[in-house]
Design an enzyme around this catalytic site. Structure first.
Site, PDB file in Angstrom:
ATOM      1  N   ARG A   1      41.955   7.779 -65.256  1.00 26.99           N
ATOM      2  CA  ARG A   1      41.657   6.694 -66.173  1.00 26.99           C
ATOM      3  C   ARG A   1      41.842   7.235 -67.592  1.00 26.99           C
ATOM      4  O   ARG A   1      40.989   7.962 -68.104  1.00 26.99           O
ATOM      5  CB  ARG A   1      40.226   6.171 -65.962  1.00 26.99           C
ATOM      6  CG  ARG A   1      39.957   5.652 -64.561  1.00 26.99           C
ATOM      7  CD  ARG A   1      40.781   4.422 -64.235  1.00 26.99           C
ATOM      8  NE  ARG A   1      40.525   3.925 -62.885  1.00 26.99           N
ATOM      9  CZ  ARG A   1      41.245   4.243 -61.818  1.00 26.99           C
ATOM     10  NH1 ARG A   1      42.284   5.066 -61.937  1.00 26.99           N
ATOM     11  NH2 ARG A   1      40.952   3.759 -60.635  1.00 26.99           N
TER      12      ARG A   1
ATOM     13  N   GLY B   1      41.102   1.749 -53.239  1.00 22.76           N
ATOM     14  CA  GLY B   1      41.353   3.162 -52.973  1.00 22.76           C
ATOM     15  C   GLY B   1      40.128   3.896 -52.475  1.00 22.76           C
ATOM     16  O   GLY B   1      40.231   4.780 -51.612  1.00 22.76           O
ATOM     17  N   ASP B   2      38.968   3.521 -52.982  1.00 21.64           N
ATOM     18  CA  ASP B   2      37.716   4.138 -52.535  1.00 21.64           C
ATOM     19  C   ASP B   2      37.435   3.781 -51.076  1.00 21.64           C
ATOM     20  O   ASP B   2      36.949   4.605 -50.310  1.00 21.64           O
ATOM     21  CB  ASP B   2      36.549   3.660 -53.405  1.00 21.64           C
ATOM     22  CG  ASP B   2      36.847   3.750 -54.889  1.00 21.64           C
ATOM     23  OD1 ASP B   2      37.599   4.657 -55.289  1.00 21.64           O
ATOM     24  OD2 ASP B   2      36.342   2.898 -55.644  1.00 21.64           O
TER      25      ASP B   2
ATOM     26  N   TYR C   1      33.767  -1.237 -70.037  1.00 15.44           N
ATOM     27  CA  TYR C   1      32.741  -0.241 -69.742  1.00 15.44           C
ATOM     28  C   TYR C   1      31.773  -0.050 -70.901  1.00 15.44           C
ATOM     29  O   TYR C   1      32.145  -0.145 -72.075  1.00 15.44           O
ATOM     30  CB  TYR C   1      33.394   1.120 -69.464  1.00 15.44           C
ATOM     31  CG  TYR C   1      34.195   1.186 -68.201  1.00 15.44           C
ATOM     32  CD1 TYR C   1      33.592   1.431 -66.977  1.00 15.44           C
ATOM     33  CD2 TYR C   1      35.581   1.014 -68.225  1.00 15.44           C
ATOM     34  CE1 TYR C   1      34.339   1.498 -65.812  1.00 15.44           C
ATOM     35  CE2 TYR C   1      36.328   1.075 -67.066  1.00 15.44           C
ATOM     36  CZ  TYR C   1      35.709   1.317 -65.862  1.00 15.44           C
ATOM     37  OH  TYR C   1      36.453   1.381 -64.716  1.00 15.44           O
TER      38      TYR C   1
ATOM     39  N   GLY D   1      31.240   2.433 -58.460  1.00 14.31           N
ATOM     40  CA  GLY D   1      31.662   3.730 -58.958  1.00 14.31           C
ATOM     41  C   GLY D   1      32.494   4.365 -57.858  1.00 14.31           C
ATOM     42  O   GLY D   1      32.146   4.232 -56.675  1.00 14.31           O
TER      43      GLY D   1
END
Length: 305
Positions: free
Chosen positions: A165, A252-253, A97, A27
């Site tokens: 998103r 990116g996280d 998802y 996440g």
């Protein structure tokens, strides 16, 4: 060490490789939280999980990573969300998802959230993203933005990542409105040019930075993927080494984690960007959104700060 609160939705992760599936977790804001905790910061994650076995396993795994789960609230009937990652030969990922009824979506509806917000408002740094807003109902979005304001009123900083998103939003216009409100409450902005171009047609990284600054975000670093990032002084900080990624999920996280770790230690922006690139570079050469720590991981021990 800085007290950091990251807020959002974290889920059970299924990652496919060679016809087999591994079970992990991920996440966007959780990934950043774990990178920050591994670097030695005092990090709490704020979300909601259920009472199911997967939810309990997530709490155990996050605690083992050094993340404080005191702000992980419990929903009596909902469960943890689930997503699956598949990657192509170039390391680019696609996601499936199952998150529509996850506990995190009802975070601000839980009775215990008021006490959690009282704790979170005292953070030195609050981190959230456009995904954190996307998964919430309208009132939950307002509550999250109000929390960001409370953190700033208490003297803390707010970092916001414009992760867009489309499938999570009722419309691009709704996403852009929420993004812009969040920008106005952020001290550190971490947009990705690709996302900004998709959301509202931004034509250049410079235009993205100008938009974020115009709305009140003082420190804006625009992520450019393999091309590096655009710094607040309008120069580009390139990625130090050309890589052939194994898995780009969580890149990116990881950049956010490396960058915010450095900035919270007082490192100048340009050096912090290089720290972000190093973390992202390590991440993409391993499978999963948050790979297991290994000797090559570029975490700096607190005693070396």
């Amino acid at each position: 060490m800085a007290k950091i609160v990251c807020l959002g939705e974290a889920m059970v992760e299924l990652s496919g490789s060679a016809g087999a599936w591994g079970v992990g977790f991920g996440g966007d804001t959780l990934n950043t939280a774990i990178h920050l905790a591994r670097a030695g910061h005092d990090v709490a994650y704020m979300t909601a999980l259920g009472t199911d076995a997967f939810s309990n396993g997530l709490r155990t795994a996050w605690t083992a990573e050094g993340v404080d789960c005191g702000l992980v609230l419990t929903h009596p009937s909902r469960q943890a969300g689930l997503y699956a990652i598949t990657t192509d030969p170039a390391g680019e990922r696609s996601f499936t998802y199952w998150r529509e009824t996850s506990a995190a979506r009802a975070l601000f509806e839980l009775e215990a959230v008021d006490a959690a917000m009282d704790v979170a408002e005292t953070a030195n740094l609050l981190c959230f993203s456009l995904i954190s807003l996307a998964i919430l109902p309208p009132q939950g979005r307002r509550d999250l933005l109000a929390l960001a304001g409370r953190v700033r009123n208490c003297g803390g900083l707010v970092a916001f990542d414009g992760n867009y998103r489309p499938r999570l939003w009722e419309s691009p216009e709704a996403a852009a409105r929420m993004r812009d409100e969040a920008i106005g409450l952020a001290d550190i902005g971490l947009p990705t040019f690709e996302d900004e171009a998709l959301l509202d047609g931004a034509t250049s990284p410079q235009a993205v930075a100008a938009h974020w600054r115009r709305l009140g975000c003082g420190e804006v670093v625009v992520k450019l993927g393999a091309q590096g990032c655009l710094l607040p002084d309008a120069t580009v900080c390139p990625v130090p080494n050309a890589l052939s990624p194994v898995d780009t999920s969580g890149a990116g996280d990881a950049f956010n984690g490396g960058y915010l770790d450095a900035r919270m230690r007082g490192v100048p922006v340009a050096e912090a960007a290089l720290a972000g690139h190093r973390m992202a570079g390590w991440n993409v050469m391993r499978r999963g959104a948050i790979p297991p720590r290994d000797p090559a991981a570029p975490y700096i021990a607190p005693e070396n700060w």
